[in-house]
Structures are given as structure tokens and as C-alpha cells.
Design a protein around this motif. Structure first.
Motif, PDB file in Angstrom:
ATOM      1  N   SER A 176      -5.100  13.264   5.943  1.00  0.00           N
ATOM      2  CA  SER A 176      -3.949  13.453   6.879  1.00  0.00           C
ATOM      3  C   SER A 176      -3.631  14.867   6.957  1.00  0.00           C
ATOM      4  CB  SER A 176      -2.582  12.352   6.395  1.00  0.00           C
ATOM      5  OG  SER A 176      -2.850  11.265   6.265  1.00  0.00           O
ATOM      6  N   GLY A 177      -3.813  15.612   5.863  1.00  0.00           N
ATOM      7  CA  GLY A 177      -3.324  16.828   5.734  1.00  0.00           C
ATOM      8  C   GLY A 177      -3.450  18.061   6.871  1.00  0.00           C
ATOM      9  N   PRO A 178      -4.448  17.931   7.761  1.00  0.00           N
ATOM     10  CA  PRO A 178      -4.683  18.750   8.809  1.00  0.00           C
ATOM     11  C   PRO A 178      -3.402  18.753   9.667  1.00  0.00           C
ATOM     12  CG  PRO A 178      -6.774  17.968   8.528  1.00  0.00           C
ATOM     13  CD  PRO A 178      -5.753  17.266   7.605  1.00  0.00           C
ATOM     14  N   ALA A 179      -2.969  17.304   9.965  1.00  0.00           N
ATOM     15  CA  ALA A 179      -1.752  17.267  10.605  1.00  0.00           C
ATOM     16  C   ALA A 179      -0.471  17.884  10.238  1.00  0.00           C
ATOM     17  CB  ALA A 179      -1.541  15.706  11.059  1.00  0.00           C
ATOM     18  N   TYR A 180      -0.390  17.993   8.791  1.00  0.00           N
ATOM     19  CA  TYR A 180       0.912  18.601   8.431  1.00  0.00           C
ATOM     20  C   TYR A 180       0.868  20.056   8.768  1.00  0.00           C
ATOM     21  CZ  TYR A 180       0.152  14.720   5.050  1.00  0.00           C
ATOM     22  OH  TYR A 180      -0.142  13.376   4.452  1.00  0.00           O
ATOM     23  N   PHE A 181      -0.314  20.621   8.676  1.00  0.00           N
ATOM     24  CA  PHE A 181      -0.363  22.134   9.201  1.00  0.00           C
ATOM     25  C   PHE A 181      -0.336  22.217  10.588  1.00  0.00           C
ATOM     26  CE2 PHE A 181      -2.770  21.977   5.027  1.00  0.00           C
ATOM     27  CZ  PHE A 181      -2.086  23.183   4.249  1.00  0.00           C
ATOM     28  N   PHE A 182      -0.686  21.396  11.368  1.00  0.00           N
ATOM     29  CA  PHE A 182      -0.225  21.597  12.842  1.00  0.00           C
ATOM     30  C   PHE A 182       1.067  21.371  13.121  1.00  0.00           C
ATOM     31  CE2 PHE A 182      -4.819  19.362  13.129  1.00  0.00           C
ATOM     32  CZ  PHE A 182      -5.528  20.671  12.990  1.00  0.00           C
ATOM     33  N   LEU A 183       1.702  20.498  12.414  1.00  0.00           N
ATOM     34  CA  LEU A 183       3.118  20.235  12.643  1.00  0.00           C
ATOM     35  C   LEU A 183       3.894  21.454  12.344  1.00  0.00           C
ATOM     36  CD1 LEU A 183       5.476  18.435  13.503  1.00  0.00           C
ATOM     37  CD2 LEU A 183       5.357  17.540  10.857  1.00  0.00           C
ATOM     38  N   LEU A 184       3.696  22.091  11.135  1.00  0.00           N
ATOM     39  CA  LEU A 184       4.346  23.396  10.928  1.00  0.00           C
ATOM     40  C   LEU A 184       4.058  24.271  12.030  1.00  0.00           C
ATOM     41  CD1 LEU A 184       5.830  25.035   8.732  1.00  0.00           C
ATOM     42  CD2 LEU A 184       3.812  25.485   7.512  1.00  0.00           C
ATOM     43  N   THR A 185       2.631  24.506  12.248  1.00  0.00           N
ATOM     44  CA  THR A 185       2.197  25.493  13.215  1.00  0.00           C
ATOM     45  C   THR A 185       3.168  25.370  14.484  1.00  0.00           C
ATOM     46  OG1 THR A 185       0.108  25.848  12.278  1.00  0.00           O
ATOM     47  CG2 THR A 185       0.507  26.628  14.411  1.00  0.00           C
ATOM     48  N   ILE A 189       5.970  27.824  16.226  1.00  0.00           N
ATOM     49  CA  ILE A 189       5.771  28.304  17.468  1.00  0.00           C
ATOM     50  C   ILE A 189       7.183  28.075  18.362  1.00  0.00           C
ATOM     51  CG2 ILE A 189       4.848  27.729  19.831  1.00  0.00           C
ATOM     52  CD1 ILE A 189       2.401  27.083  18.385  1.00  0.00           C
ATOM     53  N   ASP A 190       7.798  26.839  18.252  1.00  0.00           N
ATOM     54  CA  ASP A 190       9.040  26.610  18.856  1.00  0.00           C
ATOM     55  C   ASP A 190      10.190  27.432  18.239  1.00  0.00           C
ATOM     56  OD1 ASP A 190       8.173  24.522  20.177  1.00  0.00           O
ATOM     57  OD2 ASP A 190       8.585  22.901  18.705  1.00  0.00           O
ATOM     58  N   ALA A 191      10.023  27.827  17.071  1.00  0.00           N
ATOM     59  CA  ALA A 191      10.927  28.704  16.320  1.00  0.00           C
ATOM     60  C   ALA A 191      10.994  30.037  17.078  1.00  0.00           C
ATOM     61  CB  ALA A 191      10.730  28.745  14.963  1.00  0.00           C
ATOM     62  N   LEU A 195      13.840  32.189  19.290  1.00  0.00           N
ATOM     63  CA  LEU A 195      14.107  33.784  18.900  1.00  0.00           C
ATOM     64  C   LEU A 195      13.857  34.704  20.037  1.00  0.00           C
ATOM     65  CD1 LEU A 195      12.949  33.914  15.355  1.00  0.00           C
ATOM     66  CD2 LEU A 195      15.085  34.069  16.088  1.00  0.00           C
ATOM     67  N   GLY A 196      13.287  34.152  21.425  1.00  0.00           N
ATOM     68  CA  GLY A 196      13.376  35.011  22.531  1.00  0.00           C
ATOM     69  C   GLY A 196      11.569  35.427  22.860  1.00  0.00           C
ATOM     70  N   LEU A 197      10.663  34.854  22.084  1.00  0.00           N
ATOM     71  CA  LEU A 197       9.366  35.361  22.337  1.00  0.00           C
ATOM     72  C   LEU A 197       8.853  34.287  23.588  1.00  0.00           C
ATOM     73  CD1 LEU A 197       7.494  35.238  18.883  1.00  0.00           C
ATOM     74  CD2 LEU A 197       8.526  37.378  20.280  1.00  0.00           C
ATOM     75  N   SER A 198       7.848  34.472  24.188  1.00  0.00           N
ATOM     76  CA  SER A 198       7.482  33.536  25.178  1.00  0.00           C
ATOM     77  C   SER A 198       6.524  32.730  24.428  1.00  0.00           C
ATOM     78  CB  SER A 198       6.379  34.371  26.138  1.00  0.00           C
ATOM     79  OG  SER A 198       5.279  34.868  25.502  1.00  0.00           O
ATOM     80  N   ARG A 199       6.375  31.450  24.917  1.00  0.00           N
ATOM     81  CA  ARG A 199       5.465  30.373  24.339  1.00  0.00           C
ATOM     82  C   ARG A 199       4.218  30.909  24.265  1.00  0.00           C
ATOM     83  NH1 ARG A 199       6.192  25.634  22.256  1.00  0.00           N
ATOM     84  NH2 ARG A 199       8.467  25.785  23.051  1.00  0.00           N
ATOM     85  N   GLU A 200       3.761  31.525  25.116  1.00  0.00           N
ATOM     86  CA  GLU A 200       2.201  32.155  24.919  1.00  0.00           C
ATOM     87  C   GLU A 200       2.171  32.959  23.837  1.00  0.00           C
ATOM     88  OE1 GLU A 200      -1.422  34.278  27.690  1.00  0.00           O
ATOM     89  OE2 GLU A 200       0.877  34.291  28.340  1.00  0.00           O
ATOM     90  N   LEU A 201       3.038  34.006  23.579  1.00  0.00           N
ATOM     91  CA  LEU A 201       2.823  34.958  22.484  1.00  0.00           C
ATOM     92  C   LEU A 201       3.374  34.142  21.196  1.00  0.00           C
ATOM     93  CD1 LEU A 201       2.534  37.764  21.311  1.00  0.00           C
ATOM     94  CD2 LEU A 201       5.122  38.218  21.981  1.00  0.00           C
ATOM     95  N   ALA A 202       4.251  33.412  20.951  1.00  0.00           N
ATOM     96  CA  ALA A 202       4.736  32.493  19.937  1.00  0.00           C
ATOM     97  C   ALA A 202       3.183  31.780  19.597  1.00  0.00           C
ATOM     98  CB  ALA A 202       5.796  31.611  19.962  1.00  0.00           C
ATOM     99  N   THR A 203       2.733  31.010  20.457  1.00  0.00           N
ATOM    100  CA  THR A 203       1.407  30.476  20.045  1.00  0.00           C
ATOM    101  C   THR A 203       0.335  31.329  19.448  1.00  0.00           C
ATOM    102  OG1 THR A 203       1.902  28.929  21.804  1.00  0.00           O
ATOM    103  CG2 THR A 203      -0.328  28.756  20.931  1.00  0.00           C
ATOM    104  N   GLU A 204       0.137  32.602  20.059  1.00  0.00           N
ATOM    105  CA  GLU A 204      -0.879  33.383  19.653  1.00  0.00           C
ATOM    106  C   GLU A 204      -0.408  33.702  18.314  1.00  0.00           C
ATOM    107  OE1 GLU A 204      -2.960  37.424  21.209  1.00  0.00           O
ATOM    108  OE2 GLU A 204      -1.551  36.536  22.281  1.00  0.00           O
TER     109      GLU A 204
END
Length: 268
Positions: A176-185, A189-191, A195-204
Motif C-alpha cells: 500500500s506504501g506507494p499510495a501514501y507517497f502519492f497522497l503526500l505529493t 501540490i494543493d499546499a 500559497l499562490g503557485l499555479s497548479r501546473e508549477l506546483a505539480t512540477e
């Protein structure tokens, strides 16, 4: 192994096929089954393997049979292929990639006594050749078969041998571990967006950081030292880590892992 049968070649089955072919295994020694004719045609055209619609025919004369079906289907598939397994001169090693189904349950579903059975807990990074595959061997698996299983699974990632009694804990950490890291990522991104970043930049930024951190852990599997290396005294990272600790992140991870292990133990 002269012939490997992959029963239920979905994503996990395809990842194993891809790794085996990439490692130099002759694709003509691999036969895969799938309920979709379109999917079977794709696997044949992409990897050059043999395909079969009948599970019983697929396992005939196989040295290894890899079950890549859902946990609830494992016993019924074993019962289905019993005739095909009995036709072989030597007992094929049966490898289950399903969570929760015990070696004892599988041994009870196989008609012939003394069937060599292996239980594997894979994880999804094997889709990119970076999986962790925890292996527990049944009592009838020979040394030669063990070596063959290690080699075959090693084409899809890191193979770790464990006692079967550890499988629920293994499921909680690596399965199940990969899902934990995906959730944190995802949360990071949402954080960043907040804070004012575009979603594209935050994701990158977040995904590249996750990939880089993973590479660092592979090179130096000491997360405490690596975290300390990022955390300057009274700095930005130290402030963030304090907030994680005060918010109970560590305790949440303990509880999440316990919940995953408990659910694994419930699957029959």
C-alpha cells in the motif's frame, strides 16, 4: 524456465512481461491469458508473446504459472487449471500476486499433493521496473524453483524474501506504501496552490521533488540522516517538520499501516 504462463495479464501481469522481455527472456516462452481479445492482441503485438483464451491450455507444460487475478478469484482459478497442471511431467511452481490469500488456502485448492506454491506481495512501481516484490515460499518449492522465481520477479524490481506471517505488515509498508507517497505529493501540490503557485508549477515542483527524494533514499537508505541534511537550525524545513510532528503525522502513519495490515488479514 522454459515456459511461463501469466494468468490474467492486466497491469501487474504486463509489468512482469515487460520486465522479463526487457531482461532478455525469449517472448515465445511466455503465454498470457486475458478475457479481452483486444487486450490479448495488444500484448502479443507489443511484446511478441503467445496469448491464450483458455487458462487450462495456457498452463499445460508450464514451468511457472503466475496468477495475476483479484484475490477473490485465486481459488477458483486454481480449481479451473487443475487439469492443465496435472498434464505436466513436472510440477509447475504456482506464483500468486494477490493480497491476503494464504499458501494454505492455495494448497487446498490444488488437486495434486505437494504443489510448489509461492505467495508474492508486489507494488505498483513494478510498472516502471522499480517495484518491491516480497516473496514467501511454500514448503514444496525446490531450491531450483526458488532461484527461477527470484530471477523472473527481479526483472520487475527488488525481490525481498519474507516469512508468510510477515505478509500483512509487508502489505502495509510496501504494498500500500506507494499510495501514501502519492497522497503526500497530492497534498503538497494543493499546499503550493494555496500559497499562490499555479497548479501546473506546483505539480512540477512536488513530483520532481518526490522523484529526487526517492533517488536519494535508494542511494542512502537512512531517512533520518537525509532529513537532518535538509533541516538547518531554526530554518524553514525545521519549522515545517515541527508542524508535521505537532499535527500527529507520525502517529497517523502508524495508524494507517495498522489499518492496512488489519485489512490484509481479513481478505480471504
Amino acid at each position: 524456465m522454459d515456459k511461463v504462463a501469466i494468468i490474467g495479464a492486466g497491469k501487474i501481469g504486463e509489468a512482469l512481461i515487460s520486465g522479463m522481455v526487457a531482461s532478455g527472456v525469449d517472448p515465445r516462452t511466455i503465454v498470457a491469458t486475458n478475457r479481452s481479445e483486444e487486450r490479448s492482441a495488444y500484448l502479443r503485438e507489443t511484446y511478441g508473446i503467445e496469448v491464450e483464451s483458455d487458462n487450462r491450455l495456457a498452463v499445460a507444460d508450464a514451468d511457472a504459472v503466475v496468477l495475476c487475478v483479484k484475490p477473490a478469484q485465486i481459488v477458483s482459478v486454481l480449481e479451473e487449471i487443475n487439469d492443465g497442471l496435472d498434464e505436466a511431467d513436472d510440477a509447475a511452481v504456482i506464483i500468486s500476486m494477490a493480497a491476503g490469500i494464504t499458501l494454505t488456502a492455495m494448497e487446498g485448492a490444488v488437486a495434486s499433493a505437494g504443489a510448489p506454491i509461492v505467495r508474492v506481495m508486489p507494488n505498483t512501481p513494478m510498472l516502471v521496473g522499480q517495484g518491491v516484490l516480497a516473496v514467501a515460499y511454500g514448503r514444496y518449492v525446490s531450491d531450483e524453483q526458488r532461484e527461477g522465481v527470484r530471477t523472473m520477479l527481479g526483472a520487475a524490481g527488488k525481490v525481498v524474501e519474507v516469512d508468510e506471517k510477515q505478509m500483512d505488515a509487508v502489505t502495509a509498508v510496501s504494498g500500500s506504501g506507494p499510495a501514501y507517497f502519492f497522497l503526500l505529493t497530492e497534498a503538497l501540490i494543493d499546499a503550493g496552490v494555496s500559497l499562490g503557485l499555479s497548479r501546473e508549477l506546483a505539480t512540477e515542483l512536488a513530483t520532481a521533488t518526490a522523484a529526487g527524494a526517492g533517488s536519494m533514499l535508494q542511494a542512502n537508505p537512512d531517512p533520518v540522516a537525509l532529513r537532518a541534511g535538509v533541516s538547518s537550525p531554526a530554518g524553514t524545513t525545521a519549522a515545517a517538520i515541527r508542524e508535521f510532528e505537532e499535527s500527529g503525522l507520525r502517529g497517523a502513519v502508524y495508524r494507517a499501516a495498522e489499518a492496512s495490515a488489519a485489512r490484509s488479514a481479513e481478505i480471504v
